[in-house]
Scaffold this motif. Structure first.
Motif, PDB file in Angstrom:
ATOM      1  N   CYS A  32      37.854 -31.497  13.838  1.00 57.10           N
ATOM      2  CA  CYS A  32      37.432 -32.979  12.961  1.00 57.10           C
ATOM      3  C   CYS A  32      36.989 -32.570  11.746  1.00 57.10           C
ATOM      4  O   CYS A  32      36.539 -31.574  11.472  1.00 57.10           O
ATOM      5  N   GLU A  33      37.373 -33.317  10.772  1.00 56.50           N
ATOM      6  CA  GLU A  33      37.093 -33.075   9.408  1.00 56.50           C
ATOM      7  C   GLU A  33      35.583 -32.815   9.180  1.00 56.50           C
ATOM      8  O   GLU A  33      34.827 -33.536   9.673  1.00 56.50           O
ATOM      9  N   TYR A  56      43.038 -37.556  23.909  1.00 59.49           N
ATOM     10  CA  TYR A  56      42.351 -37.735  22.692  1.00 59.49           C
ATOM     11  C   TYR A  56      42.956 -37.152  21.719  1.00 59.49           C
ATOM     12  O   TYR A  56      43.385 -35.711  21.734  1.00 59.49           O
ATOM     13  N   ASP A  57      43.217 -37.613  20.718  1.00 61.38           N
ATOM     14  CA  ASP A  57      43.698 -37.197  19.549  1.00 61.38           C
ATOM     15  C   ASP A  57      43.031 -36.675  18.320  1.00 61.38           C
ATOM     16  O   ASP A  57      43.583 -36.534  17.163  1.00 61.38           O
ATOM     17  N   ASP A  58      41.629 -36.849  18.591  1.00 62.03           N
ATOM     18  CA  ASP A  58      40.732 -36.323  17.484  1.00 62.03           C
ATOM     19  C   ASP A  58      40.124 -35.058  17.495  1.00 62.03           C
ATOM     20  O   ASP A  58      39.012 -34.583  16.881  1.00 62.03           O
ATOM     21  N   GLY A  59      40.945 -34.249  17.873  1.00 64.71           N
ATOM     22  CA  GLY A  59      40.471 -32.855  18.013  1.00 64.71           C
ATOM     23  C   GLY A  59      39.683 -32.335  19.223  1.00 64.71           C
ATOM     24  O   GLY A  59      39.387 -33.419  20.142  1.00 64.71           O
ATOM     25  N   LYS A  70      36.608 -32.121  21.192  1.00 71.34           N
ATOM     26  CA  LYS A  70      35.050 -32.149  21.141  1.00 71.34           C
ATOM     27  C   LYS A  70      34.168 -32.199  22.645  1.00 71.34           C
ATOM     28  O   LYS A  70      35.016 -32.819  23.358  1.00 71.34           O
ATOM     29  N   ASN A 112      34.311 -35.321  24.634  1.00 69.90           N
ATOM     30  CA  ASN A 112      35.637 -35.879  25.255  1.00 69.90           C
ATOM     31  C   ASN A 112      36.085 -34.856  26.473  1.00 69.90           C
ATOM     32  O   ASN A 112      36.421 -35.281  27.343  1.00 69.90           O
TER      33      ASN A 112
END
Length: 141
Positions: A14-15, A45-48, A50, A53
C-alpha cells in the motif's frame, strides 16, 4: 528505514507503507503459502498484502476450502446429513449451527479489536466443546 516500499513478496504494498515491517509481512505471506492461499488472496484482494485481509480470508471466506468458515460450514453439513440419516438431531447440531451463524456475523475489525490470538483461542475451546457434544450425541465412548 524511512523509504517507501513499492512491492514485496509478489504483493503490492500500500502507498505510504514503510519498509521495516518485513518480518510481519513475511509471516503473513508464509501463512498464505502454508494453506495454499496466495493465489486466492491475490484474486480477492487487489490492494496489496494487508493482515486484515489475510484474517478475513482465513476466517470468514467459505469459498476458500481451508478457511475456518468453510470448515464450520462442512461440520454443519455433515451433522445435518447424519441427522437426516439417523432421524435425530441433538446438542452438537445446535452448537454447530449457532457457531456458523456467529462466525458469519463476526467482522474482521472486531477480531482485530478483541485480539486475533484470543479469538482463535476461543474457537479452539469451542471446537473442544463441540467435539464433546458430538461424542455424547453419537455415543462415542
Amino acid at each position: 528505514m524511512g523509504r517507501k516500499a513499492m512491492q514485496h513478496n509478489g504483493f503490492g504494498v500500500c502507498e505510504g507503507e514503510q519498509i521495516g515491517v518485513t518480518l510481519d509481512r513475511d509471516q503473513w505471506t508464509t501463512i498464505l503459502q502454508t494453506v495454499s492461499a496466495v493465489t486466492a488472496y491475490r484474486w480477492l484482494y487487489d490492494d496489496g498484502l494487508k493482515p486484515a485481509n489475510v484474517i478475513d480470508l482465513l476466517l470468514s471466506r467459505a469459498e476458500l476450502p481451508r478457511s475456518l468458515a468453510a470448515s464450520i460450514e462442512e461440520t454443519v453439513t455433515t451433522l445435518t446429513a447424519l441427522a437426516k440419516s439417523l432421524g435425530t438431531q441433538g446438542e452438537a447440531d445446535r452448537m454447530a449451527r449457532n457457531r456458523q451463524a456467529r462466525v458469519a456475523r463476526t467482522r474482521t475489525s472486531d477480531v482485530i479489536a478483541s485480539g486475533l490470538h484470543q479469538h482463535l483461542q476461543a474457537l479452539v475451546a469451542e471446537n473442544a466443546m463441540l467435539h464433546d457434544a458430538i461424542g455424547r450425541q453419537f455415543k462415542f465412548g
